[in-house]
Design an enzyme around this catalytic site. Structure first.
Site, PDB file in Angstrom:
ATOM      1  N   GLU A  89      36.408 141.941 -27.918  1.00 23.49           N
ATOM      2  CA  GLU A  89      37.201 140.725 -28.030  1.00 23.49           C
ATOM      3  C   GLU A  89      38.651 141.177 -28.127  1.00 23.49           C
ATOM      4  OE1 GLU A  89      39.587 138.289 -29.386  1.00 23.49           O
ATOM      5  OE2 GLU A  89      38.422 138.191 -31.226  1.00 23.49           O
ATOM      6  N   GLU A 104      50.890 139.575 -24.427  1.00 24.10           N
ATOM      7  CA  GLU A 104      50.562 139.117 -25.772  1.00 24.10           C
ATOM      8  C   GLU A 104      51.618 139.638 -26.746  1.00 24.10           C
ATOM      9  OE1 GLU A 104      47.021 140.678 -27.966  1.00 24.10           O
ATOM     10  OE2 GLU A 104      46.625 138.547 -28.261  1.00 24.10           O
ATOM     11  N   CYS A 160      44.598 136.265 -32.076  1.00 23.68           N
ATOM     12  CA  CYS A 160      44.245 136.460 -30.675  1.00 23.68           C
ATOM     13  C   CYS A 160      44.291 135.136 -29.908  1.00 23.68           C
ATOM     14  CB  CYS A 160      42.881 137.111 -30.563  1.00 23.68           C
ATOM     15  SG  CYS A 160      41.667 136.413 -31.687  1.00 23.68           S
ATOM     16  N   GLY A 217      40.412 143.861 -30.910  1.00 26.54           N
ATOM     17  CA  GLY A 217      41.738 144.479 -31.006  1.00 26.54           C
ATOM     18  C   GLY A 217      42.468 144.337 -29.691  1.00 26.54           C
ATOM     19  N   SER A 218      43.296 145.322 -29.384  1.00 27.16           N
ATOM     20  CA  SER A 218      44.136 145.226 -28.190  1.00 27.16           C
ATOM     21  C   SER A 218      43.338 145.510 -26.918  1.00 27.16           C
ATOM     22  CB  SER A 218      45.299 146.214 -28.294  1.00 27.16           C
ATOM     23  OG  SER A 218      44.809 147.535 -28.382  1.00 27.16           O
ATOM     24  N   THR A 219      43.816 144.986 -25.819  1.00 23.73           N
ATOM     25  CA  THR A 219      43.182 145.225 -24.524  1.00 23.73           C
ATOM     26  C   THR A 219      43.240 146.709 -24.177  1.00 23.73           C
ATOM     27  OG1 THR A 219      43.626 142.991 -23.776  1.00 23.73           O
ATOM     28  CG2 THR A 219      43.296 144.631 -22.063  1.00 23.73           C
ATOM     29  N   LYS A 238      34.617 150.204 -39.353  1.00 22.25           N
ATOM     30  CA  LYS A 238      35.945 150.795 -39.517  1.00 22.25           C
ATOM     31  C   LYS A 238      37.008 149.684 -39.548  1.00 22.25           C
ATOM     32  CE  LYS A 238      39.292 152.357 -37.000  1.00 22.25           C
ATOM     33  NZ  LYS A 238      40.410 151.945 -37.864  1.00 22.25           N
TER      34      LYS A 238
HETATM   35  P1  NAI Z   1      44.625 148.213 -31.908  1.00 27.39           P
HETATM   36  O1  NAI Z   1      43.780 147.720 -30.797  1.00 27.39           O
HETATM   37  O2  NAI Z   1      45.244 149.555 -31.800  1.00 27.39           O
HETATM   38  O3  NAI Z   1      43.778 148.217 -33.284  1.00 27.39           O
HETATM   39  C1  NAI Z   1      42.571 147.534 -33.504  1.00 27.39           C
HETATM   40  C2  NAI Z   1      41.534 148.481 -34.098  1.00 27.39           C
HETATM   41  O4  NAI Z   1      41.226 149.499 -33.157  1.00 27.39           O
HETATM   42  C3  NAI Z   1      41.987 149.215 -35.354  1.00 27.39           C
HETATM   43  O5  NAI Z   1      40.914 149.356 -36.237  1.00 27.39           O
HETATM   44  C4  NAI Z   1      42.398 150.574 -34.804  1.00 27.39           C
HETATM   45  O6  NAI Z   1      42.352 151.607 -35.762  1.00 27.39           O
HETATM   46  C5  NAI Z   1      41.355 150.791 -33.743  1.00 27.39           C
HETATM   47  N1  NAI Z   1      41.721 151.766 -32.712  1.00 27.39           N
HETATM   48  C6  NAI Z   1      42.947 152.084 -32.243  1.00 27.39           C
HETATM   49  N2  NAI Z   1      42.874 153.033 -31.296  1.00 27.39           N
HETATM   50  C7  NAI Z   1      41.558 153.319 -31.150  1.00 27.39           C
HETATM   51  C8  NAI Z   1      40.835 154.213 -30.313  1.00 27.39           C
HETATM   52  N3  NAI Z   1      41.442 155.011 -29.443  1.00 27.39           N
HETATM   53  N4  NAI Z   1      39.482 154.244 -30.423  1.00 27.39           N
HETATM   54  C9  NAI Z   1      38.834 153.442 -31.288  1.00 27.39           C
HETATM   55  N5  NAI Z   1      39.472 152.584 -32.114  1.00 27.39           N
HETATM   56  C10 NAI Z   1      40.816 152.521 -32.047  1.00 27.39           C
HETATM   57  O7  NAI Z   1      45.746 147.125 -32.157  1.00 27.39           O
HETATM   58  P2  NAI Z   1      47.174 147.328 -32.883  1.00 27.39           P
HETATM   59  O8  NAI Z   1      47.810 148.563 -32.406  1.00 27.39           O
HETATM   60  O9  NAI Z   1      46.961 147.161 -34.326  1.00 27.39           O
HETATM   61  O10 NAI Z   1      47.979 146.077 -32.315  1.00 27.39           O
HETATM   62  C11 NAI Z   1      48.587 146.150 -31.043  1.00 27.39           C
HETATM   63  C12 NAI Z   1      48.415 144.860 -30.302  1.00 27.39           C
HETATM   64  O11 NAI Z   1      47.046 144.609 -30.086  1.00 27.39           O
HETATM   65  C13 NAI Z   1      48.898 143.628 -31.013  1.00 27.39           C
HETATM   66  O12 NAI Z   1      50.271 143.445 -30.875  1.00 27.39           O
HETATM   67  C14 NAI Z   1      48.100 142.568 -30.326  1.00 27.39           C
HETATM   68  O13 NAI Z   1      48.717 142.250 -29.102  1.00 27.39           O
HETATM   69  C15 NAI Z   1      46.786 143.225 -30.036  1.00 27.39           C
HETATM   70  N6  NAI Z   1      45.778 142.889 -31.072  1.00 27.39           N
HETATM   71  C16 NAI Z   1      44.878 141.911 -30.806  1.00 27.39           C
HETATM   72  C17 NAI Z   1      43.993 141.527 -31.780  1.00 27.39           C
HETATM   73  C18 NAI Z   1      43.007 140.461 -31.568  1.00 27.39           C
HETATM   74  O14 NAI Z   1      42.626 139.780 -32.524  1.00 27.39           O
HETATM   75  N7  NAI Z   1      42.494 140.286 -30.369  1.00 27.39           N
HETATM   76  C19 NAI Z   1      44.012 142.113 -33.122  1.00 27.39           C
HETATM   77  C20 NAI Z   1      44.971 143.169 -33.272  1.00 27.39           C
HETATM   78  C21 NAI Z   1      45.810 143.514 -32.274  1.00 27.39           C
END
Ligand code: NAI
Ligand code: MG
Length: 502
Positions: A272, A406, A306, A249-251, A196
């Site tokens: 991660e 972050e 990240c 993705g996010s914590t 996804k």
């Molecule tokens: P997010 O964690 O919401 O999105 C990452 C992925 O998780 C996307 O594919 C999203 O559709 C999916 N996702 C979201 N909610 C979910 C759930 N309940 N169950 C399963 N999958 C789910 O991150 P977002 O909202 O795009 O960014 C927010 C913050 O997260 C950023 O400002 C940053 O601080 C952090 N982040 C960190 C990343 C990293 O590389 N470690 C990458 C992206 C975001």
């Protein structure tokens, strides 16, 4: 669909053909299908705010269908009986196809994510191909061990077996590359997958699905579901038919993935997550290299990494000199549409992300941190996109939200330190532990710092380098599990112990 590009730039005919205006579909069992309930969502070009494409929004029924396809494929002879060497050939073929279509994939990545075309073309896309080749090499080399035990007449050995159906949930900052980070070891180990991509950047994953079909993967081995976190991601995380989730993705969402695992079938998880990485410049560092290094540690990908070196610790005697140098370099950074010539960084990925980051900047300002440069959204020709000037704060208050949370944008906080103990204490005073950097000519000091800092990756006199062979992952709330390198094979295999009474 309208795509406004900078003057004298055009898209490859194949990119235009991919963005022909028809809605993008889900990839299930080697077929392109609409969502069962017909829902769609839009993906935008963050440089212009224009809609690039409409894509199918996968719901529970679609996830069920993909899980069924992936399970059948996992049990099928076509995949189960395939030798590791032959799986490796498939991965290698996919890598070749990525290289053959690199110009088009780079354009799609830049349109969808905003990063400069040069970065997509020279970085993300060829690196994705390299990951498939690296793990193609491992596919036929998954060895168990023979185990000496304390009984006589017992022969004990271990097998490495694939985990099963694996859900791969990825973010938007390195869309194709992160897909490759997860897909290549998962497939090399003989799993079947449901990928996804992030809702902000679904395009290159979908194009990858077309290339996987061309490469000859059997039906159901690779399934690609587009849609937002809720419902699509959540339905994958909670599905009892999925054996494992690999998430980046996010914590906050990382916690939800763990909860969903706990509440469903205790599926295995590796996560991660975010970071707040310290980057340290000692007084004896080569100043020009350290300054340039620190600039790209935070501003590459517009800070949306990240591992971004967002907390910069500078030894007091060189603090003013380094700060001045950083401001000068930051002001030279050309921000713009990723298709324009000589652009260093593009926009933030979305309006939501831009607002988040501006919120942090305003909070820092209000709390009394000094803005050395930047701090503003770009207007004029940039006003339709989500562009932010590279921003540097100077502060000695470690309690500020810009020092603790972050930000995920082009925002650095520079702070002075006086001695070793203070440095180590402050560098580790964070709930994250993803990465760290250190700049010094004294290698003994550099290695001591590498040992003292709580982080999964440490760069000495460099920053932000990645390689398919080098394990990567977090300490503390930055997550667990190591992607890349040989260690990733552990994420995607179960070890089975066999006892033979002789
Ligand atoms: P997010 O964690 O919401 O999105 C990452 C992925 O998780 C996307 O594919 C999203 O559709 C999916 N996702 C979201 N909610 C979910 C759930 N309940 N169950 C399963 N999958 C789910 O991150 P977002 O909202 O795009 O960014 C927010 C913050 O997260 C950023 O400002 C940053 O601080 C952090 N982040 C960190 C990343 C990293 O590389 N470690 C990458 C992206 C975001
Ligand atoms: Mg987009």
């Amino acid at each position: 669909m309208e795509i406004t590009l900078p003057p004298e730039t055009t898209l490859q005919p194949s990119t235009q053909a991919f963005l022909d205006g028809s809605p993008k579909k889900l990839f299930i069992n080697n077929e392109w299908v609409s969502a069962a309930n017909g829902e769609t969502f839009q993906t935008l070009n963050p440089a212009t705010g224009e809609i690039l494409a409409e894509a199918a929004l996968a719901g529970q029924e679609d996830v069920d269908r993909a899980v069924r396809a992936a399970r059948e494929a996992f049990e099928s002879d076509a995949w189960r009986q395939m030798s590791g060497e032959d799986r490796g050939q498939l991965l290698w073929r996919l890598a070749d196809l990525i290289d053959e279509h690199a110009d088009e994939l780079a354009e799609l990545e830049t349109l969808d994510n905003g990063k400069p075309l040069r970065v997509s073309r020279k970085g993300d896309i060829p690196f994705a191909a390299k990951h498939f080749r690296y793990y193609a090499g491992w596919a036929g080399k998954l060895e168990g061990a023979t185990v000496p035990v304390s009984y006589p007449n017992q022969f004990v050995y271990t097998l490495r077996e694939p985990v099963g159906v694996v859900g791969l949930i990825i973010p938007w900052n390195f869309p194709l590359l992160m897909a490759a980070w997860k897909l290549s070891p998962a497939l090399a180990c003989g799993n079947t997958v449901i990928l996804k991509p992030a809702e902000e950047t679904p395009l290159t994953a979908l194009r990858l699905g077309e290339l996987a079909l061309e490469a000859g993967f059997p039906p159901g081995v690779i399934n690609i579901l587009t849609g937002p976190g809720e419902p699509t991601g959540a339905a994958i995380a909670a599905h009892p038919g999925i054996d494992k989730i690999s998430f980046t993705g996010s914590t906050e969402v990382g916690r939800k993935i763990l909860e969903a695992s706990a509440k469903s079938n205790l599926k295995k998880v590796n996560i991660e997550l975010g970071g707040k990485s310290p980057n340290v410049i000692f007084a004896d560092a080569d100043p020009a290299k350290a300054i340039k290094g620190a600039i790209w540690a935070i501003f590459s990908t517009a800070g949306q990494e990240c591992v971004a070196g967002s907390r910069l610790f500078v030894e007091r005697p060189v603090y003013e000199q380094v700060l001045e140098g950083l401001a000068g370099e930051a002001q030279k950074i050309r921000v713009g549409n990723g298709f324009a010539q000589k652009v260093h960084i593009g926009p933030l990925v979305s309006e939501r992300q831009l607002e988040r980051v501006i919120g942090y900047i305003d909070e820092g300002r209000r709390a009394g941190a000094r803005i050395v440069t930047g701090g503003e959204r770009l207007g004029g020709e940039f006003e339709r996109g989500y562009f932010l000037a590279p921003t540097i704060f100077s502060s000695e208050d470690d309690e500020l939200s810009i020092m603790r949370e972050e930000v995920f944008g082009p925002v650095a906080v520079v702070t002075a330190f006086d001695d070793w103990d203070e440095l180590v204490q402050r560098a580790n005073d964070t709930r994250y532990g993803l990465a760290a950097g250190v700049w010094t000519q004294n290698l003994s000091k550099a290695h001591r710092f590498a040992q003292a800092v709580h982080a999964g990756t440490v760069w000495i006199n460099s920053y932000g380098l990645f390689d398919a062979a080098a394990p990567f992952g977090g300490y503390k709330e930055s997550g667990f599990g190591r992607e890349m390198g040989k260690e990733a094979l552990d994420l995607y295999t179960n070890s089975k112990t066999v006892w033979v009474g002789l």
